[in-house]
Scaffold this motif. Structure first.
Motif, PDB file in Angstrom:
ATOM      1  N   ASP A 276       0.826  -1.204   0.000  1.00  0.00           N
ATOM      2  CA  ASP A 276       0.000   0.000   0.000  1.00  0.00           C
ATOM      3  C   ASP A 276       0.865   1.259   0.000  1.00  0.00           C
ATOM      4  O   ASP A 276       0.528   2.268  -0.636  1.00  0.00           O
ATOM      5  CB  ASP A 276      -0.928   0.021   1.212  1.00  0.00           C
ATOM      6  CG  ASP A 276      -2.098  -0.935   1.075  1.00  0.00           C
ATOM      7  OD1 ASP A 276      -2.412  -1.328  -0.070  1.00  0.00           O
ATOM      8  OD2 ASP A 276      -2.696  -1.298   2.107  1.00  0.00           O
ATOM      9  N   ASP A 337      -8.429   3.217  -0.949  1.00  0.00           N
ATOM     10  CA  ASP A 337      -9.189   2.186  -1.643  1.00  0.00           C
ATOM     11  C   ASP A 337     -10.486   2.797  -2.176  1.00  0.00           C
ATOM     12  O   ASP A 337     -11.361   3.178  -1.390  1.00  0.00           O
ATOM     13  CB  ASP A 337      -9.505   1.029  -0.687  1.00  0.00           C
ATOM     14  CG  ASP A 337     -10.158  -0.147  -1.404  1.00  0.00           C
ATOM     15  OD1 ASP A 337     -10.022  -0.231  -2.645  1.00  0.00           O
ATOM     16  OD2 ASP A 337     -10.790  -0.978  -0.716  1.00  0.00           O
ATOM     17  N   PRO A 338     -10.552   2.961  -3.508  1.00  0.00           N
ATOM     18  CA  PRO A 338      -9.565   2.525  -4.498  1.00  0.00           C
ATOM     19  C   PRO A 338      -8.438   3.543  -4.663  1.00  0.00           C
ATOM     20  O   PRO A 338      -8.523   4.657  -4.144  1.00  0.00           O
ATOM     21  CB  PRO A 338     -10.396   2.438  -5.783  1.00  0.00           C
ATOM     22  CG  PRO A 338     -11.435   3.516  -5.608  1.00  0.00           C
ATOM     23  CD  PRO A 338     -11.766   3.523  -4.133  1.00  0.00           C
TER      24      PRO A 338
END
Length: 403
Positions: A276, A337-338
């Motif tokens: 991430d 996210d997204p």
């Protein structure tokens, strides 16, 4: 700790780095005669429609600075459209399949440790020269089947693929003005690379090996073998896709974490957060901030009509911070996210080396975190960036480190 982009010496046209936004999602710059696309949906539309927005800019360049440009780009995937792009891309995709990447993991980890050992780190590490540059160069050289010991030559050739820029950034802002010299330099560098590859190409014709160069030498496209020039140009693209992107990703991710120490602490404590972090770094500091297309017919983008045969600059960095798509876009927030950033482009020209860059970044950063309890930039020795609106490429990232 670096907290201000101004201290990095980045280019003034990278307005989006400082939280400012253009008044329009699409505009026309009369000075450079270029159309600029800043919005995310608009950029995605341009990148996803090769029929209307061509990557073949050679016809425009040939008309303005000489027809030799097209010859120089033979086999250049970045400037090809379907169907030939599709056929050539299929050849080089074999170098980046999930299986190939999985098999590379232990090798990348071993090389990372070896390079850091060679750097003989005490309390200071220059990240680019010690690791971020040589690691991906060695990996892509081994994939191609050429000696990794020639890494300095590879760096020179890889950098020749990126248009050089000055404070005036003539390669974009000035359209093609001053490009005669740039083109001559690029042609000369490619000639040198072609001459270097010639002996390896001939060797693979006689004795094929399990490497990508052998695959290119013996491949057929439309019933014909690739010319030596096409093979060399495709190898150029692989060198760029497999090396430069990773070099920039590693440096930029460390700089993002250094500027956000709370996120640095979190990812150290929980390594599952690292993918991430890498994705947000790619959005936040994209290695390549802009790409270009040419309209093949009249096109409507963002409510603006663009005539045919116009150069369109797609500002990936600005699109990555479009508030219509990204909540609080100027914040560095891993785990979005997204997170549909356009850093690796979109559509048929999606970056070939994206998977390899992510893999090398994840492995190398994990090892850096394991080896050094503290990693921070040096206040009196900030990173040096290429002064260009096209990319965010740190030439040097000096770090203070401790075991």
């Amino acid at each position: 700790m670096i907290t201000e982009f101004d201290t990095w010496g980045v280019h003034e046209r990278q307005f989006w780095l400082r939280g400012s936004a253009p008044e329009k999602v699409v505009d026309f710059d009369a000075g450079s005669r270029m159309w600029n696309v800043y919005g995310h949906p608009e950029a995605a539309r341009v990148l996803s429609n090769p029929k209307l927005f061509s990557s073949n800019m050679m016809r425009l360049m040939a008309a303005e600075i000489g027809a030799d440009v097209e010859e120089a780009q033979a086999g250049e995937l970045l400037y090809l459209d379907p169907p030939r792009h599709t056929r050539l891309r299929r050849l080089v995709n074999h170098a980046f399949t999930p299986k190939v990447l999985a098999d590379l993991e232990p090798k990348i980890a071993r090389l990372t440790h070896e390079l850091l050992d060679e750097a003989a780190v005490t309390d200071r590490l220059e990240l680019v020269s010690a690791l971020a540059y040589p690691l991906p160069v060695i990996v892509i050289a081994e994939l191609l089947g050429v000696p990794a010991s020639d890494r300095d030559l590879f760096r020179k050739w890889a950098e020749s693929l990126i248009p050089p820029t000055s404070d005036e950034d003539v390669s974009l802002v000035g359209r093609f003005e001053g490009q005669e010299q740039v083109t001559e330099t690029t042609i000369q560098q490619r000639k040198e690379f072609g001459e270097y590859l010639a002996e390896y190409i001939e060797d693979r014709r006689r004795t094929p090996r399990e490497d990508l160069l052998s695959g290119l030498v013996h491949a057929e496209v439309e019933g014909e073998r690739l010319s030596d020039k096409e093979i060399a140009t495709l190898a150029d693209v692989l060198l760029l896709a497999g090396h430069v992107t990773t070099t920039m990703l590693l440096g930029n991710t460390i700089l993002c974490l250094d500027a956000h120490r709370d996120e640095f602490a979190r990812v150290r404590a929980d390594r599952s957060r690292l993918p991430d972090v890498i994705e947000e770094s790619l959005r936040y500091l994209p290695p390549f901030a802009v790409t270009s297309r040419v309209t093949t017919a009249e096109a409507e983008v963002g409510g603006v009509t663009i005539p045919p045969d116009q150069l369109v600059m797609v500002w990936l960095g600005a699109a990555n911070r479009d508030p219509r798509v990204f909540d609080d876009p100027v914040a560095f927030r891993p785990g979005r996210d997204p997170n549909p950033h356009l850093t690796f482009s979109r559509g048929i020209h999606y970056c070939i080396g994206a998977g390899l860059a992510r893999l090398e970044g994840r492995i190398a950063l994990n090892i850096l975190f394991d080896r050094f309890a503290e990693i921070a930039t040096l206040p009196d020795e900030p990173p040096r960036f290429v002064r260009s609106s096209q990319m965010l490429n740190a030439h040097t990232v000096p770090l203070a480190v401790s075991a």
